[in-house]
Design a protein around this motif. Sequence first.
Motif, PDB file in Angstrom:
ATOM      1  N   ALA B  67      -8.571   7.591 -11.778  1.00  0.00           N
ATOM      2  CA  ALA B  67      -9.550   8.302 -10.949  1.00  0.00           C
ATOM      3  C   ALA B  67      -9.493   7.877  -9.490  1.00  0.00           C
ATOM      4  N   THR B  68      -8.654   6.922  -9.182  1.00  0.00           N
ATOM      5  CA  THR B  68      -8.516   6.488  -7.790  1.00  0.00           C
ATOM      6  C   THR B  68      -7.320   7.185  -7.156  1.00  0.00           C
ATOM      7  N   SER B  69      -7.561   7.821  -6.033  1.00  0.00           N
ATOM      8  CA  SER B  69      -6.474   8.524  -5.349  1.00  0.00           C
ATOM      9  C   SER B  69      -5.941   7.680  -4.204  1.00  0.00           C
ATOM     10  N   LEU B  70      -4.768   8.009  -3.747  1.00  0.00           N
ATOM     11  CA  LEU B  70      -4.212   7.305  -2.599  1.00  0.00           C
ATOM     12  C   LEU B  70      -5.085   7.503  -1.365  1.00  0.00           C
ATOM     13  N   ASP B  71      -5.732   8.643  -1.280  1.00  0.00           N
ATOM     14  CA  ASP B  71      -6.663   8.845  -0.165  1.00  0.00           C
ATOM     15  C   ASP B  71      -7.818   7.845  -0.228  1.00  0.00           C
ATOM     16  N   ASP B  72      -8.346   7.629  -1.419  1.00  0.00           N
ATOM     17  CA  ASP B  72      -9.403   6.628  -1.575  1.00  0.00           C
ATOM     18  C   ASP B  72      -8.910   5.263  -1.105  1.00  0.00           C
ATOM     19  N   LEU B  73      -7.708   4.913  -1.545  1.00  0.00           N
ATOM     20  CA  LEU B  73      -7.161   3.602  -1.193  1.00  0.00           C
ATOM     21  C   LEU B  73      -6.919   3.518   0.303  1.00  0.00           C
ATOM     22  N   SER B  74      -6.431   4.596   0.847  1.00  0.00           N
ATOM     23  CA  SER B  74      -6.176   4.646   2.270  1.00  0.00           C
ATOM     24  C   SER B  74      -7.482   4.436   3.048  1.00  0.00           C
ATOM     25  N   ALA B  75      -8.510   5.145   2.636  1.00  0.00           N
ATOM     26  CA  ALA B  75      -9.798   5.014   3.311  1.00  0.00           C
ATOM     27  C   ALA B  75     -10.343   3.595   3.183  1.00  0.00           C
ATOM     28  N   ALA B  76     -10.217   3.004   2.002  1.00  0.00           N
ATOM     29  CA  ALA B  76     -10.788   1.686   1.760  1.00  0.00           C
ATOM     30  C   ALA B  76     -10.051   0.610   2.544  1.00  0.00           C
ATOM     31  N   THR B  77      -8.744   0.715   2.627  1.00  0.00           N
ATOM     32  CA  THR B  77      -7.965  -0.333   3.282  1.00  0.00           C
ATOM     33  C   THR B  77      -7.834  -0.106   4.780  1.00  0.00           C
ATOM     34  N   GLY B  78      -8.061   1.120   5.220  1.00  0.00           N
ATOM     35  CA  GLY B  78      -7.826   1.441   6.611  1.00  0.00           C
ATOM     36  C   GLY B  78      -6.362   1.681   6.932  1.00  0.00           C
ATOM     37  N   MET B  79      -5.516   1.563   5.909  1.00  0.00           N
ATOM     38  CA  MET B  79      -4.091   1.830   6.116  1.00  0.00           C
ATOM     39  C   MET B  79      -3.802   3.283   5.759  1.00  0.00           C
ATOM     40  N   ASN B  80      -2.921   3.907   6.507  1.00  0.00           N
ATOM     41  CA  ASN B  80      -2.551   5.258   6.104  1.00  0.00           C
ATOM     42  C   ASN B  80      -1.480   5.207   5.007  1.00  0.00           C
ATOM     43  N   ARG B  81      -1.247   6.376   4.446  1.00  0.00           N
ATOM     44  CA  ARG B  81      -0.457   6.411   3.223  1.00  0.00           C
ATOM     45  C   ARG B  81       0.914   5.730   3.347  1.00  0.00           C
ATOM     46  N   PRO B  82       1.703   6.081   4.337  1.00  0.00           N
ATOM     47  CA  PRO B  82       3.035   5.452   4.411  1.00  0.00           C
ATOM     48  C   PRO B  82       2.959   3.931   4.572  1.00  0.00           C
ATOM     49  N   SER B  83       1.966   3.443   5.285  1.00  0.00           N
ATOM     50  CA  SER B  83       1.835   1.988   5.428  1.00  0.00           C
ATOM     51  C   SER B  83       1.529   1.350   4.079  1.00  0.00           C
ATOM     52  N   LEU B  84       0.619   1.973   3.348  1.00  0.00           N
ATOM     53  CA  LEU B  84       0.300   1.489   2.010  1.00  0.00           C
ATOM     54  C   LEU B  84       1.568   1.400   1.166  1.00  0.00           C
ATOM     55  N   TYR B  85       2.301   2.486   1.201  1.00  0.00           N
ATOM     56  CA  TYR B  85       3.498   2.536   0.363  1.00  0.00           C
ATOM     57  C   TYR B  85       4.500   1.479   0.797  1.00  0.00           C
ATOM     58  N   GLY B  86       4.675   1.351   2.098  1.00  0.00           N
ATOM     59  CA  GLY B  86       5.617   0.361   2.598  1.00  0.00           C
ATOM     60  C   GLY B  86       5.214  -1.063   2.256  1.00  0.00           C
ATOM     61  N   ALA B  87       3.930  -1.317   2.262  1.00  0.00           N
ATOM     62  CA  ALA B  87       3.465  -2.689   2.058  1.00  0.00           C
ATOM     63  C   ALA B  87       3.415  -3.074   0.586  1.00  0.00           C
ATOM     64  N   PHE B  88       2.971  -2.158  -0.269  1.00  0.00           N
ATOM     65  CA  PHE B  88       2.692  -2.532  -1.662  1.00  0.00           C
ATOM     66  C   PHE B  88       3.457  -1.713  -2.685  1.00  0.00           C
ATOM     67  N   GLY B  89       4.275  -0.753  -2.247  1.00  0.00           N
ATOM     68  CA  GLY B  89       4.936   0.101  -3.219  1.00  0.00           C
ATOM     69  C   GLY B  89       4.031   1.235  -3.646  1.00  0.00           C
ATOM     70  N   ASP B  90       4.347   1.873  -4.748  1.00  0.00           N
ATOM     71  CA  ASP B  90       3.556   3.039  -5.166  1.00  0.00           C
ATOM     72  C   ASP B  90       2.259   2.613  -5.827  1.00  0.00           C
ATOM     73  N   LYS B  91       1.538   3.588  -6.350  1.00  0.00           N
ATOM     74  CA  LYS B  91       0.194   3.338  -6.841  1.00  0.00           C
ATOM     75  C   LYS B  91       0.167   2.297  -7.958  1.00  0.00           C
TER      76      LYS B  91
END
Lengths: 236, 236
Positions: B67-91
């Motif tokens: 139930a958690t989307s990448l948008d949710d994670l992006s909003a929570a961390t303040g990182m945008n999607r590509p940064s998230l992916y680059g830093a931690f890999g996929d979901k």
Amino acid sequence: MVQKRSPPPPRARPEAALLKSAKPQPAKPSPAAGAVPPKRRGRPRAYEPDVALSRALDVFWKDGFAATSLDDLSAATGMNRPSLYGAFGDKRELYKKTYESYRNRARARMGEAFAADLPLRPMLLRIYGIALDMYLSGEGGPRGCFTVMTATSEAVFDPDIRALVVSGLVEMDRFFARLFKIAQERGELPATADPQVLANLASATIHTIAIRARAQIPRAELEALVNGAVAVMAQG
Amino acid sequence: MVQKRSPPPPRARPEAALLKSAKPQPAKPSPAAGAVPPKRRGRPRAYEPDVALSRALDVFWKDGFAATSLDDLSAATGMNRPSLYGAFGDKRELYKKTYESYRNRARARMGEAFAADLPLRPMLLRIYGIALDMYLSGEGGPRGCFTVMTATSEAVFDPDIRALVVSGLVEMDRFFARLFKIAQERGELPATADPQVLANLASATIHTIAIRARAQIPRAELEALVNGAVAVMAQG
DNA sequence: GCTTATTTATACGAAGCGGTACATAAATCA
DNA sequence: TGATTTATGTACCGCTTCGTATAAATAAGC
């Protein structure tokens, strides 16, 4: 997610309940036991509601609410999407109905064990055996306890579903409390024992084997755990 | 769902690990403790990995994996999607990393309690107090135990995640077993008591309060349950 | 300054999502 | 037979999903 949408109006079919209360009684003399086919009007259903609900339960139980799609449910039940919606309402509604059917099934099985009226220790062992049968069942691997699944799924943000979960937990506690109380009255437990505390421990044992089953801990290990727990709860 | 896609290759950044083993040692004499800022080459990060991971944990813990989307994670961390992916890999990768950070956090807190070296009963009460603090925390209501969440989420279909869950369960059992064993050696428990059985009961109590917390059972009730369970486990 | 390395920002794309409109099929009733 | 009622099948809608391609930004090295 941040509570995406509130449940939209479920739009239940009329069901003629209101009309019935308008007419004092329908023309037919009395249907006695309702087991006869009621001769419905339009095209007949291609599914049996109970069977479809049970298939939907299988999917929800395995994957949880959020990870289950309407396509999955459609494939499992053999019903296409509009039929699903017409029969059970939207996804949340369907989930609630599957959960209720699960509870009914579990209650029936536990009721059978209770009716056998065994001494405390074999009674507990039988109950945990039934629980293990349920939690380890499933084609796609062991599924655990659907109440636990529901409590941990996002569906718990729905107040209705949370209320169902709470009532499920309470029901389990009360069931065990009754058991321990009877045993105590029979002298199978010391007078100092607290049936409520033992009931909570018994429920806790249910919960832990549900979680471990879902993590694919083998049955033998779960049975050993149960044996130990029962030895403590039915002390002596 | 029927196992939609297998985890794609995570594409971890080079990290220069291989190069390091090629060169015997980099030119700088020796970084001693690595706490100094290593003077990276390109544009500096706008986030702190630990903080971001902790924010991601908050979301996964509340809503579960599916139930958690990448948008949710992006909003929570303040990182945008590509940064998230680059830093931690996929979901999934990110989920595993959040789970490991949760385990580390939980282990640290339990370790503190263990180090306090109290008698059995107050020790158990302190441990359950810590657990309740964790399980009842969260801005969006109590979140329960992340290990239980993970065990029941669809993430359990991932063998890596399942292995993490199993190790979490085992670690908890061993922790309690050590506790009971020490208590028994000190004479706080009868020689007939089985530390392993008591440890399983202690874990079961952890699991049941996690589930009940998630169902929003009030703290007082959970504390009463814990008190009863501790009275049985530290019998006498 | 220019090149290289690393991160951020925007925006896209293909697939999947829940839900529904609409036409068709199959039954009863008149 | 034709009207009515109910269920099915298809196809679509607008939106969200995860992941990525591409360009801009910001640092160090030369």
